[in-house]
Design a protein around this motif. Structure first.
Motif, mmCIF file in Angstrom:
data_model
loop_
_atom_site.group_PDB
_atom_site.id
_atom_site.type_symbol
_atom_site.label_atom_id
_atom_site.label_comp_id
_atom_site.label_asym_id
_atom_site.label_seq_id
_atom_site.Cartn_x
_atom_site.Cartn_y
_atom_site.Cartn_z
ATOM 1 N N VAL A 1 0.850 -1.190 0.000
ATOM 2 C CA VAL A 1 0.000 0.000 0.000
ATOM 3 C C VAL A 1 0.887 1.241 0.000
ATOM 4 C CG1 VAL A 1 -1.809 1.266 1.203
ATOM 5 C CG2 VAL A 1 -1.776 -1.250 1.276
ATOM 6 N N GLU A 2 0.578 2.153 -0.912
ATOM 7 C CA GLU A 2 1.292 3.425 -0.973
ATOM 8 C C GLU A 2 0.395 4.540 -0.440
ATOM 9 O OE1 GLU A 2 3.651 5.172 -4.553
ATOM 10 O OE2 GLU A 2 1.604 6.001 -4.714
ATOM 11 N N PHE A 3 0.847 5.215 0.613
ATOM 12 C CA PHE A 3 0.141 6.385 1.118
ATOM 13 C C PHE A 3 0.785 7.619 0.488
ATOM 14 C CE2 PHE A 3 -0.767 3.163 4.329
ATOM 15 C CZ PHE A 3 -2.142 3.293 4.440
ATOM 16 N N ASN A 4 0.045 8.241 -0.404
ATOM 17 C CA ASN A 4 0.565 9.364 -1.173
ATOM 18 C C ASN A 4 0.438 10.643 -0.349
ATOM 19 O OD1 ASN A 4 1.206 11.315 -3.043
ATOM 20 N ND2 ASN A 4 -0.007 10.435 -4.687
ATOM 21 N N LEU A 5 1.561 11.139 0.132
ATOM 22 C CA LEU A 5 1.583 12.351 0.948
ATOM 23 C C LEU A 5 2.005 13.557 0.127
ATOM 24 C CD1 LEU A 5 3.344 10.943 4.161
ATOM 25 C CD2 LEU A 5 0.902 10.980 3.606
ATOM 26 N N SER A 6 1.868 13.474 -1.190
ATOM 27 C CA SER A 6 2.499 14.478 -2.051
ATOM 28 C C SER A 6 1.680 14.823 -3.281
ATOM 29 C CB SER A 6 3.870 13.974 -2.501
ATOM 30 O OG SER A 6 3.722 12.724 -3.195
ATOM 31 N N CYS A 7 0.431 15.189 -3.108
ATOM 32 C CA CYS A 7 -0.392 15.590 -4.253
ATOM 33 C C CYS A 7 -0.318 17.103 -4.423
ATOM 34 C CB CYS A 7 -1.844 15.154 -4.044
ATOM 35 S SG CYS A 7 -2.043 13.375 -4.034
ATOM 36 N N PRO A 8 0.427 17.597 -5.425
ATOM 37 C CA PRO A 8 0.631 19.041 -5.539
ATOM 38 C C PRO A 8 -0.453 19.771 -6.325
ATOM 39 C CG PRO A 8 1.963 17.918 -7.171
ATOM 40 C CD PRO A 8 1.242 16.841 -6.395
ATOM 41 N N ASN A 9 -1.437 19.065 -6.857
ATOM 42 C CA ASN A 9 -2.330 19.684 -7.840
ATOM 43 C C ASN A 9 -3.800 19.731 -7.428
ATOM 44 O OD1 ASN A 9 -0.151 20.078 -9.658
ATOM 45 N ND2 ASN A 9 -0.247 17.910 -10.180
ATOM 46 N N VAL A 10 -4.055 19.648 -6.121
ATOM 47 C CA VAL A 10 -5.426 19.793 -5.632
ATOM 48 C C VAL A 10 -5.581 21.203 -5.077
ATOM 49 C CG1 VAL A 10 -7.174 18.952 -4.038
ATOM 50 C CG2 VAL A 10 -5.585 17.338 -5.114
ATOM 51 N N PRO A 11 -6.366 22.057 -5.732
ATOM 52 C CA PRO A 11 -6.489 23.446 -5.280
ATOM 53 C C PRO A 11 -6.903 23.539 -3.818
ATOM 54 C CG PRO A 11 -7.491 23.187 -7.449
ATOM 55 C CD PRO A 11 -7.148 21.803 -6.961
ATOM 56 N N GLY A 12 -6.173 24.368 -3.073
ATOM 57 C CA GLY A 12 -6.519 24.609 -1.676
ATOM 58 C C GLY A 12 -6.044 23.555 -0.703
ATOM 59 N N LYS A 13 -5.370 22.498 -1.209
ATOM 60 C CA LYS A 13 -4.905 21.423 -0.334
ATOM 61 C C LYS A 13 -3.372 21.369 -0.351
ATOM 62 C CE LYS A 13 -9.005 19.846 0.783
ATOM 63 N NZ LYS A 13 -9.498 19.879 2.169
ATOM 64 N N PRO A 14 -2.716 21.764 0.743
ATOM 65 C CA PRO A 14 -1.256 21.716 0.774
ATOM 66 C C PRO A 14 -0.756 20.272 0.827
ATOM 67 C CG PRO A 14 -2.106 22.270 2.935
ATOM 68 C CD PRO A 14 -3.286 22.259 1.996
ATOM 69 N N GLN A 15 0.490 20.076 0.384
ATOM 70 C CA GLN A 15 1.067 18.735 0.410
ATOM 71 C C GLN A 15 1.461 18.371 1.847
ATOM 72 O OE1 GLN A 15 3.761 17.466 -2.734
ATOM 73 N NE2 GLN A 15 3.641 19.514 -3.617
ATOM 74 N N THR A 16 0.944 17.234 2.314
ATOM 75 C CA THR A 16 1.281 16.777 3.661
ATOM 76 C C THR A 16 2.782 16.614 3.827
ATOM 77 O OG1 THR A 16 -0.840 15.632 3.848
ATOM 78 C CG2 THR A 16 0.913 14.925 5.338
ATOM 79 N N GLY A 17 3.459 16.140 2.782
ATOM 80 C CA GLY A 17 4.884 15.863 2.877
ATOM 81 C C GLY A 17 5.760 17.061 3.138
ATOM 82 N N TYR A 18 5.220 18.278 2.990
ATOM 83 C CA TYR A 18 5.990 19.478 3.306
ATOM 84 C C TYR A 18 5.719 19.985 4.718
ATOM 85 C CZ TYR A 18 7.660 20.010 -1.499
ATOM 86 O OH TYR A 18 8.288 19.827 -2.705
ATOM 87 N N ASP A 19 4.831 19.338 5.419
ATOM 88 C CA ASP A 19 4.529 19.683 6.810
ATOM 89 C C ASP A 19 5.012 18.516 7.670
ATOM 90 O OD1 ASP A 19 3.366 20.065 9.339
ATOM 91 O OD2 ASP A 19 1.610 21.077 8.500
ATOM 92 N N PHE A 20 6.200 18.645 8.243
ATOM 93 C CA PHE A 20 6.825 17.524 8.940
ATOM 94 C C PHE A 20 6.034 17.094 10.170
ATOM 95 C CE2 PHE A 20 10.706 19.521 6.922
ATOM 96 C CZ PHE A 20 10.745 18.621 5.874
ATOM 97 N N ASP A 21 5.508 18.050 10.910
ATOM 98 C CA ASP A 21 4.710 17.696 12.086
ATOM 99 C C ASP A 21 3.446 16.938 11.671
ATOM 100 O OD1 ASP A 21 6.528 18.908 13.784
ATOM 101 O OD2 ASP A 21 5.448 20.815 13.852
ATOM 102 N N ARG A 22 2.817 17.405 10.600
ATOM 103 C CA ARG A 22 1.605 16.741 10.113
ATOM 104 C C ARG A 22 1.918 15.341 9.593
ATOM 105 N NH1 ARG A 22 -3.836 17.007 10.970
ATOM 106 N NH2 ARG A 22 -5.060 16.797 9.058
ATOM 107 N N THR A 23 3.029 15.193 8.901
ATOM 108 C CA THR A 23 3.433 13.873 8.409
ATOM 109 C C THR A 23 3.606 12.895 9.565
ATOM 110 O OG1 THR A 23 4.542 14.783 6.447
ATOM 111 C CG2 THR A 23 5.256 12.607 7.202
ATOM 112 N N LYS A 24 4.282 13.340 10.615
ATOM 113 C CA LYS A 24 4.478 12.467 11.772
ATOM 114 C C LYS A 24 3.150 12.125 12.420
ATOM 115 C CE LYS A 24 7.075 11.946 16.067
ATOM 116 N NZ LYS A 24 8.107 12.530 16.972
#
Length: 312
Positions: free
Chosen positions: A125-148
């Motif tokens: 299973v791949e959990f995609n933390l890096s979708c850059p193209n959804v308007p208004g939704k920041p990439q989880t992978g750039y928020d380290f606290d949120r990723t953890k």
């Protein structure tokens, strides 16, 4: 003979190549074509809980050295891809595939993880933390606290083999921070990189942005991405626990590009823009070209050179 066999944890694959999620994996017909190709495995379209139409068109354009896209996560919903995966594994025991999910909220990610955990799916299973193209939704992978936080909540109950897909990073401190987080969790793999987020290209004839969504901003793929992909794969290969293997994604246009990603530390190589342009037959060409490079070097297995990048 050169051997392109590889593995992620206990999962064995006859070939190092696979598609990048989002490319020619939307429908069952797309997935069947990947299954019948010379790819070693494949991944489903990153799924949300419910079906999504994605962003308005035009949302993909070819560029001189790659592509720009702002698809917006169009997909048929988790149930569609999970059902396909369950049927596939019943028909093809011993052949492993990846199921990708990309919830737009933590709650959605956790709900989909519960659905998969409670199913009979036995692949990765791949959990995609890096979708850059959804308007208004920041990439989880750039928020380290949120990723953890996401991974902490996820692995309180999720026991199936899993990994994460990450955005590209550009600072050595970011590699240090993210690797320190990822090493705390029972991940099988890290997929690096997603497209270079929020590029912009202009049509010289009309002075108009090439794509419509987000005012023309979109993810950049293809040859443009290769140096960034190599750097990310290399950086994480030096920082992650050896039990966490790398999938290298970005910039593959020929067999040498794939060789370079493996040299930097990748165990599998994903193909995106090139697959979009050349269709699944491209895996036959890439395999032949990679084998030719290996033969020139005197290598017979990927393990002969994986992660063996030299420095000056």
């Amino acid at each position: 003979m050169t051997d392109l066999q590889t593995s992620i944890g206990d999962f064995q694959f006859d070939n190092v190549f696979m598609n990048a999620s989002g490319v020619r994996c939307y429908t069952e017909e797309d997935l069947d074509a990947l299954a019948q190709s010379d790819a070693g495995t494949f991944v489903t379209k990153s799924a949300t809980q419910a079906k999504r139409l994605g962003n308005p068109s035009p949302r993909y354009a070819r560029l001189e050295l790659g592509s720009i896209n702002s698809m917006g996560l169009p997909n048929e919903g988790l149930d569609y891809y999970l059902n396909y995966a369950l049927k596939f594994q019943e028909k093809h025991p011993g052949q492993w595939i990846f199921l990708s999910v990309a919830g737009l909220t933590m709650e959605e990610n956790l709900a989909m993880a519960h659905t998969i955990e409670d199913s009979d799916f036995n692949g990765l299973v791949e959990f995609n933390l890096s979708c850059p193209n959804v308007p208004g939704k920041p990439q989880t992978g750039y928020d380290f606290d949120r990723t953890k936080e996401v991974l902490t909540n996820l692995f309180t109950f999720f026991t199936k083999p899993a990994g994460v897909k990450l955005p590209p990073y550009f600072d050595l401190a970011q590699f240090d921070q993210m690797a320190a987080i990822l090493n705390q969790f029972p991940l099988q793999f890290v997929n690096s990189i997603n497209s270079l987020g929020n590029g912009l290209m202009i049509d010289p004839e009309t002075d108009t942005a090439l794509i419509k969504p987000k005012g023309g901003f979109g993810g950049i793929g293809g040859a443009y991405a290769k140096p960034i992909a190599l750097a990310n794969v290399r950086a994480f290969s030096q920082r992650l626990d050896p039990k966490i293997q790398l999938i290298g994604t970005g910039g593959v246009t020929n067999g040498r590009d794939a060789y370079d990603l493996i040299l930097a530390g990748a165990s599998l190589v994903q193909v995106g823009t090139l697959l979009q342009e050349e269709r699944p037959a491209v895996f036959t060409r890439l395999s032949r070209e990679l084998q030719a490079v290996m033969q020139t070097k005197g290598y017979t297995n990927l393990s002969d050179f994986k992660g063996q990048l030299k420095t000056q």
